[in-house]
Design a protein around this motif. Sequence first.
Motif, PDB file in Angstrom:
ATOM      1  N   LYS A 119      31.057 -57.559 -82.013  1.00 33.04           N
ATOM      2  CA  LYS A 119      30.590 -57.162 -83.340  1.00 33.04           C
ATOM      3  C   LYS A 119      29.588 -58.168 -83.893  1.00 33.04           C
ATOM      4  N   ALA A 120      29.885 -59.446 -83.706  1.00 31.19           N
ATOM      5  CA  ALA A 120      28.978 -60.482 -84.199  1.00 31.19           C
ATOM      6  C   ALA A 120      27.617 -60.377 -83.511  1.00 31.19           C
ATOM      7  N   TRP A 121      27.609 -60.113 -82.206  1.00 34.06           N
ATOM      8  CA  TRP A 121      26.351 -59.980 -81.466  1.00 34.06           C
ATOM      9  C   TRP A 121      25.535 -58.790 -81.969  1.00 34.06           C
ATOM     10  N   TYR A 122      26.216 -57.693 -82.242  1.00 36.64           N
ATOM     11  CA  TYR A 122      25.508 -56.510 -82.747  1.00 36.64           C
ATOM     12  C   TYR A 122      24.883 -56.790 -84.116  1.00 36.64           C
ATOM     13  N   PHE A 123      25.623 -57.450 -85.001  1.00 38.49           N
ATOM     14  CA  PHE A 123      25.089 -57.743 -86.336  1.00 38.49           C
ATOM     15  C   PHE A 123      23.969 -58.781 -86.288  1.00 38.49           C
ATOM     16  N   ILE A 124      24.050 -59.709 -85.350  1.00 40.02           N
ATOM     17  CA  ILE A 124      22.970 -60.690 -85.194  1.00 40.02           C
ATOM     18  C   ILE A 124      21.680 -59.993 -84.772  1.00 40.02           C
ATOM     19  N   LYS A 125      21.781 -59.060 -83.819  1.00 39.44           N
ATOM     20  CA  LYS A 125      20.587 -58.311 -83.393  1.00 39.44           C
ATOM     21  C   LYS A 125      20.013 -57.496 -84.538  1.00 39.44           C
ATOM     22  N   SER A 126      20.896 -56.887 -85.329  1.00 37.10           N
ATOM     23  CA  SER A 126      20.429 -56.097 -86.478  1.00 37.10           C
ATOM     24  C   SER A 126      19.712 -56.984 -87.489  1.00 37.10           C
ATOM     25  N   TYR A 127      20.276 -58.161 -87.742  1.00 30.92           N
ATOM     26  CA  TYR A 127      19.687 -59.085 -88.721  1.00 30.92           C
ATOM     27  C   TYR A 127      18.326 -59.591 -88.254  1.00 30.92           C
ATOM     28  N   ILE A 128      18.230 -59.944 -86.965  1.00 28.01           N
ATOM     29  CA  ILE A 128      16.952 -60.445 -86.433  1.00 28.01           C
ATOM     30  C   ILE A 128      15.883 -59.367 -86.513  1.00 28.01           C
ATOM     31  N   ARG A 129      16.259 -58.145 -86.220  1.00 26.91           N
ATOM     32  CA  ARG A 129      15.282 -57.060 -86.263  1.00 26.91           C
ATOM     33  C   ARG A 129      14.795 -56.811 -87.684  1.00 26.91           C
ATOM     34  N   GLN A 130      15.698 -56.891 -88.644  1.00 27.85           N
ATOM     35  CA  GLN A 130      15.316 -56.640 -90.032  1.00 27.85           C
ATOM     36  C   GLN A 130      14.484 -57.778 -90.610  1.00 27.85           C
ATOM     37  N   THR A 131      14.854 -59.027 -90.326  1.00 34.43           N
ATOM     38  CA  THR A 131      14.130 -60.174 -90.899  1.00 34.43           C
ATOM     39  C   THR A 131      12.747 -60.337 -90.288  1.00 34.43           C
ATOM     40  N   LYS A 132      12.643 -60.108 -88.960  1.00 33.36           N
ATOM     41  CA  LYS A 132      11.342 -60.250 -88.292  1.00 33.36           C
ATOM     42  C   LYS A 132      10.532 -58.965 -88.301  1.00 33.36           C
ATOM     43  N   ASN A 133      11.189 -57.888 -88.696  1.00 34.34           N
ATOM     44  CA  ASN A 133      10.528 -56.571 -88.713  1.00 34.34           C
ATOM     45  C   ASN A 133       9.900 -56.262 -87.362  1.00 34.34           C
ATOM     46  N   ASP A 134      10.669 -56.567 -86.337  1.00 35.37           N
ATOM     47  CA  ASP A 134      10.186 -56.411 -84.961  1.00 35.37           C
ATOM     48  C   ASP A 134      10.861 -55.202 -84.336  1.00 35.37           C
ATOM     49  N   SER A 135      10.104 -54.157 -84.152  1.00 38.80           N
ATOM     50  CA  SER A 135      10.667 -52.926 -83.591  1.00 38.80           C
ATOM     51  C   SER A 135      10.933 -53.040 -82.101  1.00 38.80           C
ATOM     52  N   SER A 136      10.422 -54.119 -81.492  1.00 35.80           N
ATOM     53  CA  SER A 136      10.654 -54.306 -80.058  1.00 35.80           C
ATOM     54  C   SER A 136      12.086 -54.736 -79.755  1.00 35.80           C
ATOM     55  N   ILE A 137      12.782 -55.220 -80.807  1.00 38.50           N
ATOM     56  CA  ILE A 137      14.192 -55.599 -80.638  1.00 38.50           C
ATOM     57  C   ILE A 137      15.042 -54.347 -80.816  1.00 38.50           C
ATOM     58  N   HIS A 138      15.552 -53.832 -79.727  1.00 34.96           N
ATOM     59  CA  HIS A 138      16.276 -52.562 -79.762  1.00 34.96           C
ATOM     60  C   HIS A 138      17.758 -52.809 -80.043  1.00 34.96           C
ATOM     61  N   LEU A 139      18.316 -51.912 -80.879  1.00 34.88           N
ATOM     62  CA  LEU A 139      19.744 -51.993 -81.166  1.00 34.88           C
ATOM     63  C   LEU A 139      20.575 -51.289 -80.098  1.00 34.88           C
ATOM     64  N   GLU A 140      19.905 -50.491 -79.245  1.00 32.83           N
ATOM     65  CA  GLU A 140      20.644 -49.814 -78.187  1.00 32.83           C
ATOM     66  C   GLU A 140      21.203 -50.855 -77.214  1.00 32.83           C
ATOM     67  N   THR A 141      22.410 -50.622 -76.767  1.00 31.66           N
ATOM     68  CA  THR A 141      23.040 -51.576 -75.863  1.00 31.66           C
ATOM     69  C   THR A 141      22.580 -51.345 -74.432  1.00 31.66           C
ATOM     70  N   SER A 142      22.473 -52.416 -73.699  1.00 32.11           N
ATOM     71  CA  SER A 142      22.177 -52.300 -72.276  1.00 32.11           C
ATOM     72  C   SER A 142      23.459 -51.916 -71.544  1.00 32.11           C
ATOM     73  N   SER A 143      23.319 -51.619 -70.270  1.00 34.14           N
ATOM     74  CA  SER A 143      24.497 -51.213 -69.498  1.00 34.14           C
ATOM     75  C   SER A 143      25.509 -52.354 -69.399  1.00 34.14           C
ATOM     76  N   SER A 144      25.036 -53.584 -69.222  1.00 36.54           N
ATOM     77  CA  SER A 144      25.958 -54.726 -69.144  1.00 36.54           C
ATOM     78  C   SER A 144      26.642 -54.963 -70.483  1.00 36.54           C
ATOM     79  N   GLU A 145      25.894 -54.774 -71.581  1.00 36.97           N
ATOM     80  CA  GLU A 145      26.495 -54.934 -72.909  1.00 36.97           C
ATOM     81  C   GLU A 145      27.542 -53.865 -73.164  1.00 36.97           C
ATOM     82  N   GLU A 146      27.280 -52.671 -72.684  1.00 35.95           N
ATOM     83  CA  GLU A 146      28.267 -51.605 -72.884  1.00 35.95           C
ATOM     84  C   GLU A 146      29.555 -51.884 -72.127  1.00 35.95           C
ATOM     85  N   ILE A 147      29.427 -52.439 -70.920  1.00 39.15           N
ATOM     86  CA  ILE A 147      30.616 -52.786 -70.138  1.00 39.15           C
ATOM     87  C   ILE A 147      31.466 -53.807 -70.879  1.00 39.15           C
ATOM     88  N   LEU A 148      30.817 -54.869 -71.376  1.00 36.75           N
ATOM     89  CA  LEU A 148      31.530 -55.909 -72.108  1.00 36.75           C
ATOM     90  C   LEU A 148      32.160 -55.348 -73.388  1.00 36.75           C
TER      91      LEU A 148
END
Length: 412
Positions: free
Chosen positions: A330-359
Amino acid sequence: IVILKMIQVDHYKNTTEYGFIDLLNKIEPYYILTIIIVGLFGNSLSFFLFMFTKLKLEQANYILAALAFADNGFLISLLMVNLKNFLDLNIFDNSQIGCKISVYITYLFSFLSSWYVVTFSIERLIAVYLPIKRINICNKYTNKLSIFILTLASMSIYSFSLFTSGLEFSSDNTTKSCVTLTKWFNIVQLMAFIDTFLTMIIPFLIIFISNISIVWKLMDFKSPFNFFTSSASTDRSESAVITPKNMKKKNNRVPSREKNDSINDENFYRQIQQMDDSLTRKLFKKISIVNHLPKTVEIRRLQKYSRTTRMLLIVSTTFLILHIPIAICKAWYFIKSYIRQTKNDSSIHLETSSSEEILERLSCYIYYLNFSSNFFLYTLNGPKFRKAIRNLLKIKQNSHHNKILKTKSTII
């Protein structure tokens, strides 16, 4: 449950990871069904034993009964989400009411389960550091009041989910699914962040600090729970019990200056015996309770507190261990969301990778164990709990035996 519904998974580029995810998809229904069945049985039996046997005389067991009820509530919400895998009955995605109730009780019982563990951890901390005052601070009334306040607070805090969740069509407009409604997505994301603090981070810190403090206190003494008697006299013989005979012995050692007083010993003890009962009770209340207990009774009392605290320490420590993986995800997901919002960088995707989904899925599986493991912890570490189970089995066997005898006598 909610987070998995909010996140989409990218294309699987690694065939090994795809194969492992495919394996998880096959195993998951059976694993979750086992967790639900075992958990519902164990929690229901625990609730019955804590509320309807001699175990209800222990103050902390009211909180453990509430914890068993909350864990069952979470397992029922998990069952509603996964019914489609067992009975081909999809209440979660086909019923507006089923969707809202499932999300609501998931939030509700997840919060209550965490804070009930916090409650008995704090109670144990008080029992260790303030053993005498614990009798007034931690009792049945305060435990019931704590349960009521936590339940009322959780019902109020998470009432938002009844409005923010519902059925929506997928992008191809062919199927409906229970999701966070688009117009409420930002609010739900904020509430999910707050929920992480309320149900994981804050309880984790309180329980961790409480457990460390309890262990640290216990390590200060050579034998378990000497803190109950550390403030009392080291003399554990019968002379430590206050009686007129012992008082006479002590007064015989009075300095010679006091022996010259006009009041002789006999008159003094007559006055003591004629004291008003209310004054006597007040005097005895001021003296440590431990001094009034026979040695065997005192030992049993200390052993009881030792076993209870050890069992609750194990339960709360298990809670911490099983919550760590999902908290990190959960912390990792919220960190990615925060970085994307603060930097306004659409290249940072919130979709999980296959390895992230496994974990993420593995952490969820570990997290679900928290709601079905307490019964086994009570059985392994609680002598009174095991005794209550044996007594229950004896009652069942005796009733079954009596039925057989009645049947035979009727036939004869």
